[in-house]
Design a protein around this motif. Structure first.
Motif, PDB file in Angstrom:
ATOM      1  N   ARG A  75      -1.599   8.275   8.824  1.00  0.00           N
ATOM      2  CA  ARG A  75      -1.559   9.545   8.090  1.00  0.00           C
ATOM      3  C   ARG A  75      -2.219  10.648   8.920  1.00  0.00           C
ATOM      4  O   ARG A  75      -1.700  11.755   9.030  1.00  0.00           O
ATOM      5  CB  ARG A  75      -2.227   9.398   6.728  1.00  0.00           C
ATOM      6  CG  ARG A  75      -1.941  10.546   5.796  1.00  0.00           C
ATOM      7  CD  ARG A  75      -2.335  10.274   4.350  1.00  0.00           C
ATOM      8  NE  ARG A  75      -3.440   9.364   4.164  1.00  0.00           N
ATOM      9  CZ  ARG A  75      -4.733   9.715   4.188  1.00  0.00           C
ATOM     10  NH1 ARG A  75      -5.069  10.971   4.400  1.00  0.00           N
ATOM     11  NH2 ARG A  75      -5.681   8.828   3.998  1.00  0.00           N
ATOM     12  N   HIS A 123       0.851  -1.190   0.000  1.00  0.00           N
ATOM     13  CA  HIS A 123       0.000   0.000   0.000  1.00  0.00           C
ATOM     14  C   HIS A 123       0.889   1.243   0.000  1.00  0.00           C
ATOM     15  O   HIS A 123       1.943   1.256   0.640  1.00  0.00           O
ATOM     16  CB  HIS A 123      -0.895   0.005   1.242  1.00  0.00           C
ATOM     17  CG  HIS A 123      -1.909   1.097   1.252  1.00  0.00           C
ATOM     18  ND1 HIS A 123      -3.026   1.066   0.453  1.00  0.00           N
ATOM     19  CD2 HIS A 123      -1.965   2.252   1.935  1.00  0.00           C
ATOM     20  CE1 HIS A 123      -3.726   2.169   0.667  1.00  0.00           C
ATOM     21  NE2 HIS A 123      -3.099   2.902   1.563  1.00  0.00           N
ATOM     22  N   THR A 124       0.450   2.263  -0.721  1.00  0.00           N
ATOM     23  CA  THR A 124       1.174   3.535  -0.785  1.00  0.00           C
ATOM     24  C   THR A 124       0.182   4.668  -0.598  1.00  0.00           C
ATOM     25  O   THR A 124      -0.937   4.622  -1.115  1.00  0.00           O
ATOM     26  CB  THR A 124       1.884   3.686  -2.151  1.00  0.00           C
ATOM     27  OG1 THR A 124       2.792   2.600  -2.305  1.00  0.00           O
ATOM     28  CG2 THR A 124       2.644   4.983  -2.251  1.00  0.00           C
ATOM     29  N   ALA A 125       0.597   5.682   0.149  1.00  0.00           N
ATOM     30  CA  ALA A 125      -0.219   6.879   0.358  1.00  0.00           C
ATOM     31  C   ALA A 125       0.722   8.060   0.548  1.00  0.00           C
ATOM     32  O   ALA A 125       1.903   7.879   0.859  1.00  0.00           O
ATOM     33  CB  ALA A 125      -1.116   6.721   1.576  1.00  0.00           C
ATOM     34  N   TRP A 166       8.611  -0.468   5.709  1.00  0.00           N
ATOM     35  CA  TRP A 166       8.093   0.889   5.526  1.00  0.00           C
ATOM     36  C   TRP A 166       9.145   1.702   4.786  1.00  0.00           C
ATOM     37  O   TRP A 166      10.295   1.741   5.198  1.00  0.00           O
ATOM     38  CB  TRP A 166       7.822   1.539   6.884  1.00  0.00           C
ATOM     39  CG  TRP A 166       6.713   0.869   7.617  1.00  0.00           C
ATOM     40  CD1 TRP A 166       6.791  -0.221   8.430  1.00  0.00           C
ATOM     41  CD2 TRP A 166       5.336   1.232   7.568  1.00  0.00           C
ATOM     42  NE1 TRP A 166       5.545  -0.551   8.895  1.00  0.00           N
ATOM     43  CE2 TRP A 166       4.635   0.320   8.381  1.00  0.00           C
ATOM     44  CE3 TRP A 166       4.625   2.242   6.910  1.00  0.00           C
ATOM     45  CZ2 TRP A 166       3.260   0.389   8.558  1.00  0.00           C
ATOM     46  CZ3 TRP A 166       3.259   2.313   7.100  1.00  0.00           C
ATOM     47  CH2 TRP A 166       2.596   1.398   7.916  1.00  0.00           C
ATOM     48  N   LYS A 221      -5.708  -0.653   5.256  1.00  0.00           N
ATOM     49  CA  LYS A 221      -6.427   0.603   5.001  1.00  0.00           C
ATOM     50  C   LYS A 221      -6.603   1.410   6.285  1.00  0.00           C
ATOM     51  O   LYS A 221      -6.401   2.617   6.307  1.00  0.00           O
ATOM     52  CB  LYS A 221      -7.780   0.317   4.346  1.00  0.00           C
ATOM     53  CG  LYS A 221      -7.649  -0.177   2.929  1.00  0.00           C
ATOM     54  CD  LYS A 221      -9.011  -0.485   2.333  1.00  0.00           C
ATOM     55  CE  LYS A 221      -8.867  -1.035   0.932  1.00  0.00           C
ATOM     56  NZ  LYS A 221     -10.156  -1.433   0.367  1.00  0.00           N
ATOM     57  N   GLU A 254      -3.170   2.782   7.551  1.00  0.00           N
ATOM     58  CA  GLU A 254      -2.725   3.940   6.753  1.00  0.00           C
ATOM     59  C   GLU A 254      -3.523   5.183   7.127  1.00  0.00           C
ATOM     60  O   GLU A 254      -2.959   6.257   7.317  1.00  0.00           O
ATOM     61  CB  GLU A 254      -2.857   3.625   5.257  1.00  0.00           C
ATOM     62  CG  GLU A 254      -2.383   4.740   4.354  1.00  0.00           C
ATOM     63  CD  GLU A 254      -3.490   5.701   3.946  1.00  0.00           C
ATOM     64  OE1 GLU A 254      -3.227   6.912   3.923  1.00  0.00           O
ATOM     65  OE2 GLU A 254      -4.606   5.242   3.668  1.00  0.00           O
TER      66      GLU A 254
END
Length: 148
Positions: A140, A6-8, A91, A133, A136
């Motif tokens: 964030r 996953h990337t954000a 990470w 999900k 993250e």
């Protein structure tokens, strides 16, 4: 092995994002399902640090001892299990301008073989997608709030 990537992008400089994730005391606050993340001696940060962890998946508590096996300031943290439930998370932190950071994570979980492994897999697989999900979003939100 179950793998989820996953990337954000977070609106915070890379040094603040890294510092938040690197501080073991924050982990239960942002990592979905983690109920315990306790250091095992010195060092308690950086390469070689070990932690006693518990992840709650439904009614099942999965215990593991993890060690930081890769660590580069403001760039990379990898945790690998050395005992208990097999898992690995990496990470990666990439600056995007002065005040944004791309956070990339690669989670991998090893399940036991046989009937027990298949049963656990049915429980774990849907959890992993939800957990990534939620983790993250939690992370964030926390690092962006800390950066204000």
């Amino acid at each position: 092995m179950i793998h989820v990537r996953h990337t954000a992008v977070a609106v915070v400089p890379v040094d603040l994002a890294f510092a938040h994730i690197d501080d073991y005391r924050n982990v239960p606050d942002w990592m979905f399902g983690i109920t315990r993340f306790d250091p095992l001696g010195d060092p308690d940060r950086g390469l070689g640090a070990r932690y006693d962890t518990t992840m709650q998946i439904g009614p099942k508590a999965l215990k593991s001892t993890v060690e930081i096996t890769e660590w580069e300031q403001d760039r990379l943290i990898t945790l690998s299990s050395v005992a208990g439930f097999g898992n690995r998370s990496t990470w990666m932190f990439t600056p995007v301008g002065d005040d944004h950071t791309e956070l990339s994570v690669d989670f991998g979980y090893e399940l036991p073989g046989g009937l027990a492994g298949r049963a656990l897999g049915k429980l774990v697989e849907p959890f992993v997608v939800t957990a990534i999900k939620q983790t993250e979003a939690n992370l964030r939100g926390q690092i962006e709030a800390a950066g204000r």
